[in-house]
Enzyme design. Structure first.
Site, PDB file in Angstrom:
ATOM      1  N   LYS A  62      -5.676  15.613   1.427  1.00 19.13           N
ATOM      2  CA  LYS A  62      -5.528  14.475   2.346  1.00 19.13           C
ATOM      3  C   LYS A  62      -5.499  13.191   1.519  1.00 19.13           C
ATOM      4  O   LYS A  62      -6.551  12.592   1.241  1.00 19.13           O
ATOM      5  CB  LYS A  62      -6.698  14.470   3.343  1.00 19.13           C
ATOM      6  CG  LYS A  62      -6.703  13.271   4.284  1.00 19.13           C
ATOM      7  CD  LYS A  62      -7.576  13.505   5.496  1.00 19.13           C
ATOM      8  CE  LYS A  62      -7.739  12.256   6.323  1.00 19.13           C
ATOM      9  NZ  LYS A  62      -8.333  12.489   7.632  1.00 19.13           N
ATOM     10  N   GLU A  69     -10.083  14.836   0.124  1.00 17.41           N
ATOM     11  CA  GLU A  69      -9.573  13.506   0.485  1.00 17.41           C
ATOM     12  C   GLU A  69      -9.968  12.439  -0.530  1.00 17.41           C
ATOM     13  O   GLU A  69     -11.042  11.832  -0.421  1.00 17.41           O
ATOM     14  CB  GLU A  69     -10.084  13.097   1.880  1.00 17.41           C
ATOM     15  CG  GLU A  69      -9.554  11.731   2.311  1.00 17.41           C
ATOM     16  CD  GLU A  69     -10.009  11.312   3.711  1.00 17.41           C
ATOM     17  OE1 GLU A  69     -10.804  12.029   4.335  1.00 17.41           O
ATOM     18  OE2 GLU A  69      -9.570  10.245   4.160  1.00 17.41           O
TER      19      GLU A  69
HETATM   20  P1  13P Z   1      -7.671   6.867   9.081  1.00 17.72           P
HETATM   21  O1  13P Z   1      -6.409   7.628   9.418  1.00 17.72           O
HETATM   22  O2  13P Z   1      -8.088   5.912  10.137  1.00 17.72           O
HETATM   23  O3  13P Z   1      -7.614   6.290   7.698  1.00 17.72           O
HETATM   24  O4  13P Z   1      -8.836   7.943   9.069  1.00 17.72           O
HETATM   25  C1  13P Z   1      -8.621   9.146   8.470  1.00 17.72           C
HETATM   26  C2  13P Z   1      -9.875   9.663   7.926  1.00 17.72           C
HETATM   27  O5  13P Z   1     -10.259  10.766   8.213  1.00 17.72           O
HETATM   28  C3  13P Z   1     -10.624   8.841   6.993  1.00 17.72           C
HETATM   29  O6  13P Z   1     -11.540   9.628   6.310  1.00 17.72           O
END
Ligand code: 13P
Length: 368
Positions: free
Chosen positions: A249, A207
């Site tokens: 992600k 991510e």
């Molecule tokens: P949000 O969808 O609220 O951005 O959170 C996703 C997430 O896992 C952030 O690390």
């Protein structure tokens, strides 16, 4: 060069090989014996991931907004409300948990959350990073920490039932940001984490999040997203991460919150799809977006439009791994009260269902 390509081949064999660590009892609906099987199940068409891995301080922030005290019992009750929503497994393939939540249990049957979810056919995941910390030498920028001791934590998490993990890197857009050092440090951390997960039979969610905070235009967001994704995939390659056994992600390509011109749904979808096509190898089974502070409706509409653009020929499944955009209406309806659980679950079910439709390009705003 030669040793690198040999280790890549070994990696692929390992992905396809049955995981001999698979000693926990997987639910009947799941047959998850290799990294690629787990990764594919996480991004299965029509289902997405619930990010319920808010750290204790973040959970406090969320609870403050509804005037509920953030103590262990309330956090357990809140997660219980979400996870026991009847039928949520039709739309939710996996749930990202926080360390505390992984060890908590359902209120009705005192069943550990990972065991409960697995039986339901929902894959338990775990946030393993230790948060974003100031990056020395790069004012205002951050690097995600948590590699020290990660291997033994992953071993324990596997034994507790986790089959995927999450590590979030945070990139800001500003006058002189992001710097090359910030991108390199975060990409390196993501790749080291991902390789360690795969060694432990755990699928890494990679991510790299570019924050929406700031006045940047959507074009600037595009340029930075392209650079971040290229840097990240270069590092993943360098560290022998098996692309078939991971999930990306990313952020969507968006105008900054404070930008005077906000891009339309079509622009966001077009630009996000374009940047993904440029940067994400088709070996990656799926892309599960974060919502990043978008409204619930925007997060669903953007995902829907991207799936309409890509249609059946998409190289990857495009789905959601939303935190706020899946939970916000439910959190508001709950207010920490037992008598509100049904309304809160209905609100969560509705958002999950609409996002599920968006993974097939079948959502429309009239359904709201
Ligand atoms: P949000 O969808 O609220 O951005 O959170 C996703 C997430 O896992 C952030 O690390």
């Amino acid at each position: 060069m030669e040793s690198h390509s040999i280790s890549k081949k070994i990696g692929i064999k390992k992905c396809l090989r049955k995981l001999d660590k698979n000693k926990n009892n997987n639910g009947e609906r799941m047959n998850l014996n290799s990294l690629s099987e787990i990764a594919n199940a996480m991004v299965e068409k029509g289902r997405g991931i619930l990010a319920a891995d808010e750290s204790t301080p973040t959970c406090k922030k969320r609870f403050d907004s509804i005037n509920v005290e953030s103590n262990e019992a309330n956090r357990n009750a809140y997660r219980d409300m979400l996870f026991t929503t009847p039928g949520m497994e039709k739309f939710i393939s996996g749930v990202i948990l926080f360390d505390e939540t992984l060890r908590q249990s359902t209120l009705a049957n005192n069943e550990k959350f990972p065991d409960y979810l697995t039986k339901l056919g929902v894959i338990p995941g775990i946030k393993v990073d230790k948060g974003a910390h100031p990056l020395p030498g790069c004012e205002g920028e951050k690097v995600t920490e948590g590699l020290d001791g990660l291997n033994s934590r992953l071993e324990e998490y596997y034994d507790l039932g986790a089959r995927f993990a999450k590590w979030r890197a945070v990139i800001t857009i500003g006058d002189s940001a992001p710097s090359g050092s910030c991108l390199a440090a975060n990409a390196h951390g993501l790749a080291r984490y991902a390789a360690m997960c795969q060694e432990n039979g755990i699928v890494p969610i990679v991510e790299p999040e570019i924050l929406m905070d700031g006045e940047h235009t959507i074009e600037e967001s595009f340029i930075v997203t392209e650079e971040v994704l290229h840097t990240t995939f270069y590092e993943l390659y360098s560290q022998n991460v098996l692309l078939e056994g991971m999930v990306l992600k990313p952020n969507m390509v968006l105008s900054g919150y404070a930008c005077s011109e906000q891009a339309s749904v079509d622009e966001v979808a077009e630009m996000t799809v374009t940047v993904l096509k440029r940067c994400v190898p088709s070996a990656v089974p799926g892309i599960a977006f974060l919502s990043g502070g978008q409204s619930d409706e925007d997060a669903t509409a953007h995902l829907n439009k991207m799936n309409q653009i890509l249609g059946d020929n998409s190289p990857w499944n495009l789905t959601y791994s939303y935190g706020r955009a899946l939970q916000a209406p439910s959190l508001k309806a709950w207010e920490g009260k037992q008598e509100n659980v049904k309304d809160a679950q209905d609100a969560f079910y509705k958002r999950a269902k609409l996002n599920s439709l968006a993974t097939k390009g079948e959502y429309s705003p009239e359904m709201e």
